[in-house]
Design a protein around this motif. Structure first.
Motif, PDB file in Angstrom:
ATOM      1  N   HIS A   1       9.370   2.779  13.909  1.00 53.21           N
ATOM      2  CA  HIS A   1       9.683   3.963  13.698  1.00 53.21           C
ATOM      3  C   HIS A   1       7.968   4.502  12.581  1.00 53.21           C
ATOM      4  N   GLY A   2       7.733   3.433  11.995  1.00 57.12           N
ATOM      5  CA  GLY A   2       6.963   3.120  11.129  1.00 57.12           C
ATOM      6  C   GLY A   2       7.232   2.768  10.027  1.00 57.12           C
ATOM      7  N   PHE A   3       8.079   3.014   9.434  1.00 58.59           N
ATOM      8  CA  PHE A   3       8.846   2.656   8.013  1.00 58.59           C
ATOM      9  C   PHE A   3       8.561   0.797   7.692  1.00 58.59           C
TER      10      PHE A   3
ATOM     11  N   ASN B   1       0.693  -1.449   0.217  1.00 55.38           N
ATOM     12  CA  ASN B   1      -0.165   0.401   0.232  1.00 55.38           C
ATOM     13  C   ASN B   1       0.987   1.666   0.053  1.00 55.38           C
ATOM     14  N   ASN B   2       0.487   2.468   0.560  1.00 57.61           N
ATOM     15  CA  ASN B   2       0.750   3.875   0.841  1.00 57.61           C
ATOM     16  C   ASN B   2       2.155   3.926   1.385  1.00 57.61           C
ATOM     17  N   ILE B   3       2.667   3.130   2.541  1.00 54.87           N
ATOM     18  CA  ILE B   3       3.808   2.916   3.819  1.00 54.87           C
ATOM     19  C   ILE B   3       4.825   3.043   3.039  1.00 54.87           C
ATOM     20  N   PRO B   4       5.551   3.845   3.579  1.00 54.44           N
ATOM     21  CA  PRO B   4       6.823   4.350   3.622  1.00 54.44           C
ATOM     22  C   PRO B   4       7.677   3.283   2.827  1.00 54.44           C
ATOM     23  N   SER B   5       8.336   3.091   2.203  1.00 53.30           N
ATOM     24  CA  SER B   5       9.956   2.413   2.782  1.00 53.30           C
ATOM     25  C   SER B   5      10.763   2.506   2.342  1.00 53.30           C
ATOM     26  N   VAL B   6      11.638   1.602   2.968  1.00 57.92           N
ATOM     27  CA  VAL B   6      13.145   2.299   3.129  1.00 57.92           C
ATOM     28  C   VAL B   6      14.085   0.929   2.377  1.00 57.92           C
ATOM     29  N   LEU B   7      14.652   0.695   1.300  1.00 59.57           N
ATOM     30  CA  LEU B   7      15.115  -0.396   1.270  1.00 59.57           C
ATOM     31  C   LEU B   7      16.989   0.088   1.788  1.00 59.57           C
TER      32      LEU B   7
ATOM     33  N   LEU C   1      14.111  11.729   6.962  1.00 67.29           N
ATOM     34  CA  LEU C   1      13.001  10.746   5.248  1.00 67.29           C
ATOM     35  C   LEU C   1      11.698  11.123   5.613  1.00 67.29           C
ATOM     36  N   LYS C   2      11.015  11.051   6.428  1.00 63.78           N
ATOM     37  CA  LYS C   2      10.044  11.750   6.597  1.00 63.78           C
ATOM     38  C   LYS C   2       9.092  12.798   5.175  1.00 63.78           C
TER      39      LYS C   2
ATOM     40  N   SER D   1       6.605  -8.631  11.585  1.00 64.77           N
ATOM     41  CA  SER D   1       7.076  -7.163  11.426  1.00 64.77           C
ATOM     42  C   SER D   1       7.332  -6.523  10.311  1.00 64.77           C
ATOM     43  N   ASN D   2       7.660  -5.292  10.727  1.00 67.30           N
ATOM     44  CA  ASN D   2       7.345  -4.518   9.921  1.00 67.30           C
ATOM     45  C   ASN D   2       8.771  -4.462   8.948  1.00 67.30           C
TER      46      ASN D   2
END
Length: 456
Positions: free
Chosen positions: A31-33, A2-8, A454-455, A61-62
């Motif tokens: 932190h929600g990523f 979906n639209n969760i910001p992703s960090v690779l 990041l945000k 997990s996330n």
């Protein structure tokens, strides 16, 4: 997604690097990523196989674990750093770009990859991020002083310390900046990897990323201002966010390439406080048969309980054997140990270590004195930190054959454990490092600033 910001995130495919990136990933997930953790296929299979029960907890997990090929066959030697780096550079970039394209559109749902955090040794990934308009950051998994050496390559060449291939021109000491520790050319980390040709490959591989790094917004490292005040003062762009603490689920450590033998924890419970010598040399160190036997007999000669990690690949690759005189009655030998739990156990008296940066940080965070036995790369400088700068350990001396003798092992164990000053300094350093984890410290504020960026 979906639209969760992703960090690779992309670690170099070795145990210590994977550990550091997994710790960073857990902090980002908190932190929600959404974190997309990219392992080599070879290591991904090992991580997943090392603890079958962990899959649900990891995938729930996330953090999502994915993989791309390092270009080597399943039986090829990944301990050859030059060979691995060369193969990675040829095989991985196109795969990573394809992976990013696949992630961005999964079943028609748009997923925002807002940043790529790459290992400094995987700097080509930052070029891909730049090409795709994605934010980029790098994580250096060695000490800040080792990053300072890399950043000082042009000056080291101009000053005649190294040649254009990174090879020290002569054995000598040098100083990168005023007030920084005096270094020896033996401590230049790429000059301690394999043969001369391998060293050239590793040097050119890392040197090529300097220009990319200069255009990268964030340089992160697993260190603290208190541990490395001078290197960090001369590298204001290198931001410490340590100390990293190993991620675990129950008693298992996540992200391990070998299955942990948890029976050693019950064995430790049966030992007196501050009595056990913990012996572990990381994921790369190999001994020849003669040195291995001297180590075994030295542990026996010490007449103290010991917990010794002997990897399965050590036996298979070098065909080592325990000497006939070795009984091992006081010790326990395992293939891989849950190091976080071991080092925090009250029975541990000291740590005979290869001085990898992760192991160094873990030992410091638990107030455990060191006996230093470096093998390659940055480990020789880390020994200098431990013995000469922080004064929380001792090194072994080689005999005329270039071997650490059994008698030398006993001598240094006795000397270390009889020195109350080393123990006191170890405890004070632990208290200082653990205070860095608290809210409001400089390193925790650094990480908050990174999250804010990041945000944005």
């Amino acid at each position: 997604m979906n639209n969760i910001p992703s960090v690779l995130v992309l670690p170099y495919p070795a145990q210590g690097h994977v550990n550091s990136f997994l710790n960073l990933s857990r902090k980002l997930a908190e932190h929600g990523f959404k974190v997309i953790f990219v392992n080599s296929e070879f290591n991904h299979r090992r991580v997943m196989a090392s603890w079958e029960e962990s899959k649900d907890s990891l995938m729930g997990s996330n953090i999502e674990f994915v993989s791309i090929s390092d270009g080597l066959g399943p039986e090829e030697n990944r301990s050859d750093s030059a060979k691995l780096m060369s193969s990675i550079g040829k095989a991985m970039p196109a795969q990573l770009e394809k992976l990013i394209e696949d992630v961005i559109c999964v079943n028609g749902n748009y997923s925002r990859i807002i940043c790529i955090v790459a290992d400094v040794h995987m700097g080509w990934a930052l070029e891909i991020a730049c090409k795709l308009g994605i934010k980029r950051a790098s994580l250096f998994t060695f000490a800040a002083a080792m990053f300072a050496i890399l950043c000082s390559v042009p000056r080291l060449i101009d000053d005649g310390i190294i040649d254009s291939n990174g090879t020290p021109i002569q054995k000598r000491t040098f100083q990168l900046y005023p007030d920084m520790p005096i270094m020896h050319t033996d401590q230049i980390w790429w000059s301690n990897i394999g043969d001369l040709e391998s060293q050239k490959v590793v040097f050119q591989h890392n040197k090529g990323f300097l220009q990319i790094l200069n255009s990268t917004e964030w340089w992160l490292c697993n260190s603290t201002y208190e541990l490395e005040p001078r290197p960090l003062s001369f590298l204001p762009k290198l931001i410490p966010i340590g100390p990293f603490m190993e991620c675990s689920h129950g008693t298992r450590t996540l992200g391990q390439l070998w299955e942990e033998d948890l029976s050693c924890l019950g064995w430790l419970d049966q030992q007196p406080p501050c009595s056990v010598i913990y012996v572990a040399f990381g994921s790369f160190t190999l001994f020849n048969s003669h040195q291995f036997k001297k180590l075994a007999l030295g542990l026996e000669l010490s007449n103290r309980p010991f917990l010794w990690v002997v990897r399965s690949d050590v036996n298979s690759s070098t065909k080592i054997e325990y000497p006939d005189e070795f009984k091992g009655n006081l010790g326990k030998i395992v293939g891989w140990a849950p190091q976080k739990q071991v080092l925090s156990h009250p029975a541990i008296a000291c740590f005979i270590s290869h001085c990898g940066w992760n192991s160094t940080i873990e030992g410091l965070c638990n107030g455990v004195p060191f006996l230093c036995w470096p093998y390659f790369c940055d480990q020789f400088f880390n020994k200098h930190y431990i013995c000469d700068e922080w004064k929380v350990g001792l090194g072994f001396d080689l005999d005329e054959e270039g071997i650490v003798s059994s008698e030398e092992i006993k001598k240094k164990v006795d000397q270390l454990l009889d020195d109350e000053n080393i123990r006191t300094r170890s405890v004070k350093l632990k208290e200082m490092l653990m205070s860095n984890i608290a809210e409001g410290t400089r390193t925790s504020e650094n990480f908050k600033k990174f999250v804010k960026w990041l945000k944005e």
